[in-house]
Design an enzyme around this catalytic site. Structure first.
Site, PDB file in Angstrom:
ATOM      1  N   ILE A  12       0.959  -1.280   0.071  1.00 15.84           N
ATOM      2  CA  ILE A  12      -0.066   0.045   0.041  1.00 15.84           C
ATOM      3  C   ILE A  12       0.874   1.285   0.111  1.00 15.84           C
ATOM      4  CG2 ILE A  12      -1.869   1.109   0.970  1.00 15.84           C
ATOM      5  CD1 ILE A  12      -2.701  -1.421   2.344  1.00 15.84           C
ATOM      6  N   THR A 116      -6.516  -0.451  10.676  1.00 18.71           N
ATOM      7  CA  THR A 116      -7.022  -1.552   9.922  1.00 18.71           C
ATOM      8  C   THR A 116      -8.576  -1.972  10.544  1.00 18.71           C
ATOM      9  OG1 THR A 116      -6.615  -4.173  10.019  1.00 18.71           O
ATOM     10  CG2 THR A 116      -5.754  -2.900  11.703  1.00 18.71           C
ATOM     11  N   TYR A 140      -2.162  -8.602  16.311  1.00 20.63           N
ATOM     12  CA  TYR A 140      -2.135  -7.386  15.098  1.00 20.63           C
ATOM     13  C   TYR A 140      -2.863  -6.133  15.378  1.00 20.63           C
ATOM     14  CZ  TYR A 140      -2.467  -5.078  10.646  1.00 20.63           C
ATOM     15  OH  TYR A 140      -2.489  -4.255   9.681  1.00 20.63           O
ATOM     16  N   HIS A 188      -2.332 -13.515   1.126  1.00 21.62           N
ATOM     17  CA  HIS A 188      -3.658 -12.827   0.742  1.00 21.62           C
ATOM     18  C   HIS A 188      -4.391 -13.497  -0.280  1.00 21.62           C
ATOM     19  CE1 HIS A 188      -1.349  -9.608   2.930  1.00 21.62           C
ATOM     20  NE2 HIS A 188      -2.721  -9.478   3.394  1.00 21.62           N
ATOM     21  N   ILE A 206      -9.822 -22.921   0.764  1.00 19.06           N
ATOM     22  CA  ILE A 206     -10.908 -21.951   0.900  1.00 19.06           C
ATOM     23  C   ILE A 206     -10.993 -22.425   2.469  1.00 19.06           C
ATOM     24  CG2 ILE A 206     -13.461 -21.512   0.686  1.00 19.06           C
ATOM     25  CD1 ILE A 206     -13.067 -21.738  -2.108  1.00 19.06           C
TER      26      ILE A 206
HETATM   27  N1  UDP Z   1      -8.487 -16.943   2.399  1.00 21.42           N
HETATM   28  C1  UDP Z   1      -8.853 -18.294   2.082  1.00 21.42           C
HETATM   29  N2  UDP Z   1      -7.726 -18.906   1.355  1.00 21.42           N
HETATM   30  C2  UDP Z   1      -6.460 -18.272   1.336  1.00 21.42           C
HETATM   31  C3  UDP Z   1      -6.151 -16.993   1.735  1.00 21.42           C
HETATM   32  C4  UDP Z   1      -7.355 -16.121   2.311  1.00 21.42           C
HETATM   33  O1  UDP Z   1      -9.921 -18.723   1.966  1.00 21.42           O
HETATM   34  O2  UDP Z   1      -5.526 -18.944   0.902  1.00 21.42           O
HETATM   35  C5  UDP Z   1      -9.653 -15.996   3.035  1.00 21.42           C
HETATM   36  C6  UDP Z   1      -9.529 -15.708   4.392  1.00 21.42           C
HETATM   37  O3  UDP Z   1      -9.996 -16.709   5.364  1.00 21.42           O
HETATM   38  C7  UDP Z   1     -10.329 -14.371   4.470  1.00 21.42           C
HETATM   39  C8  UDP Z   1     -10.423 -13.974   3.196  1.00 21.42           C
HETATM   40  O4  UDP Z   1      -9.928 -15.034   2.099  1.00 21.42           O
HETATM   41  O5  UDP Z   1     -11.571 -14.669   4.627  1.00 21.42           O
HETATM   42  C9  UDP Z   1      -9.525 -12.792   2.859  1.00 21.42           C
HETATM   43  O6  UDP Z   1      -8.163 -12.927   3.460  1.00 21.42           O
HETATM   44  P1  UDP Z   1      -6.754 -12.125   3.211  1.00 21.42           P
HETATM   45  O7  UDP Z   1      -5.696 -12.921   3.829  1.00 21.42           O
HETATM   46  O8  UDP Z   1      -6.914 -12.018   1.726  1.00 21.42           O
HETATM   47  O9  UDP Z   1      -7.272 -10.801   4.047  1.00 21.42           O
HETATM   48  P2  UDP Z   1      -7.588 -10.552   5.267  1.00 21.42           P
HETATM   49  O10 UDP Z   1      -9.179 -10.709   5.480  1.00 21.42           O
HETATM   50  O11 UDP Z   1      -6.980 -11.587   6.375  1.00 21.42           O
HETATM   51  O12 UDP Z   1      -7.214  -9.081   5.704  1.00 21.42           O
END
Ligand code: UDP
Length: 328
Positions: A12, A116, A140, A188, A206
């Protein structure tokens, strides 16, 4: 006058540096390059070091006429914070304390802070408003919340004015493809799904399919990284104009489930993307959606790329042309 951007070589941070320069601002970056990338700076002046290095801060504030700081430098992986909270307190809280002390000594009184949605924890109301209860569910979020409080008291005591920006899920990349997201290891969702599309991973896990949401997977509010960058610029302008501290949520006010994100990536790439159910990830709330009315009203913030498919397509443009990120 110049803006000091700490953590300006990160995801960012680097997009914000790019945006600020496009608005004609003079920018200086402080980054230890532990996670960030020198190439992401596209030639912006860099001081390599940490925010806790008081001598380095003295020389930066002496050598440049800094009128505002945008503070991104921090540890940010939730999972790491659970395993090693004290490192997070040191990097995110103690080091920010050094920065504020040095800002005060050098009479720099404006700071935009990278906060955040994790400060809210499991929300009671959707969409989440800034006035809602804060109850971080991991170290965090606790450290970011602690800094928000430190900023409140620094305003009372020293007149340091701050705007804390509580981001929801940053996504996308520079629309012109000059810079993008590059975390190692990647954690992410969107970049992971795109790694599957590129054949760099077999499938996406997932995390949880039994949440209380329409399709059982977690729902998040994705916001384009360039729209976040725009908000930082507007926040600096606002501090200069009003000299008042405040807090804003930054999101699009629209939720997408993990499955919907995977589908959007399939649509944009036109490629097969395998996915498998996996256990829930600790500390993930079912749904996080922002109300960003306050930022829209008070900052005149207008996201330019609110569509999920646009975010995914900018991210895809970056990833497929930079399969190893910034490493050539
Ligand atoms: N997520 C997932 N599989 C992955 C990474 C993330 O299912 O390999 C899900 C995670 O559990 C959350 C959403 O995707 O519900 C977004 O996760 P990310 O880590 O991108 O961002 P966060 O919400 O933690 O800031």
């Amino acid at each position: 006058m110049a803006i000091l951007v700490t953590g300006g070589a990160g995801y960012i941070g680097s997009h914000t540096v790019l945006y600020l320069k496009e608005q004609g601002e003079d920018v200086i970056v402080l980054d230890d390059l532990s996670k960030g990338h020198h190439d992401a700076l596209m030639g912006t002046g860099l001081y390599r070091g940490t925010v806790g290095d008081k001598k380095l801060l003295d020389s930066i504030f002496t050598n440049h006429r800094i009128d505002a700081v945008i503070h991104f430098a921090a540890s940010s992986l939730v999972g790491e914070s659970v395993n090693d909270p004290l490192t997070f307190y040191e990097n995110n809280v103690t080091e920010t304390c050094c920065l504020l002390q040095k800002m005060n000594e050098h009479h720099v009184k404006h700071i935009v802070f990278s906060s955040t949605a994790a400060v809210y924890g499991e929300p009671k109301f959707i969409p989440i408003q800034e006035k809602d209860e804060t109850m971080p569910a991991n170290p965090y979020g606790e450290t970011k919340h602690a800094v928000e409080k430190m900023l409140h008291w620094s305003d009372q005591a020293y007149g340091i004015k701050s705007i804390s920006l509580r981001y929801f899920n940053a996504a996308g990349a520079d629309p012109l493809g000059r810079i993008g997201e590059d975390h190692k290891p990647e954690s992410h969702l969107i970049p992971i799904v795109l790694e599957v599309a590129l054949g760099q991973r077999e499938f996406v896990k997932i995390f949880g399919n039994d949440y209380n949401t329409d399709d059982g997977t977690c729902v998040r509010d994705y916001i384009h990284v360039m729209d976040l960058a725009q908000a930082h610029y507007l926040a600096v302008q606002k501090l200069k104009k009003t000299n008042e501290s405040t807090i804003y949520n930054l999101g699009n006010g629209q939720g997408f489930s993990v499955k919907q994100v995977v589908d959007a990536c399939r649509n944009v790439t036109g490629l097969f993307i395998g996915s498998k159910p996996a256990p829930r990830r600790g500390g993930d709330p079912a749904t996080l959606i922002a109300s960003s009315e306050k930022a829209r009203d008070e900052l005149d913030w207008l996201p330019q790329y609110p569509e999920l498919e646009t975010m995914v397509s900018h991210a895809w443009n970056w990833h497929r042309h930079h399969k190893n990120g910034f490493n050539r």
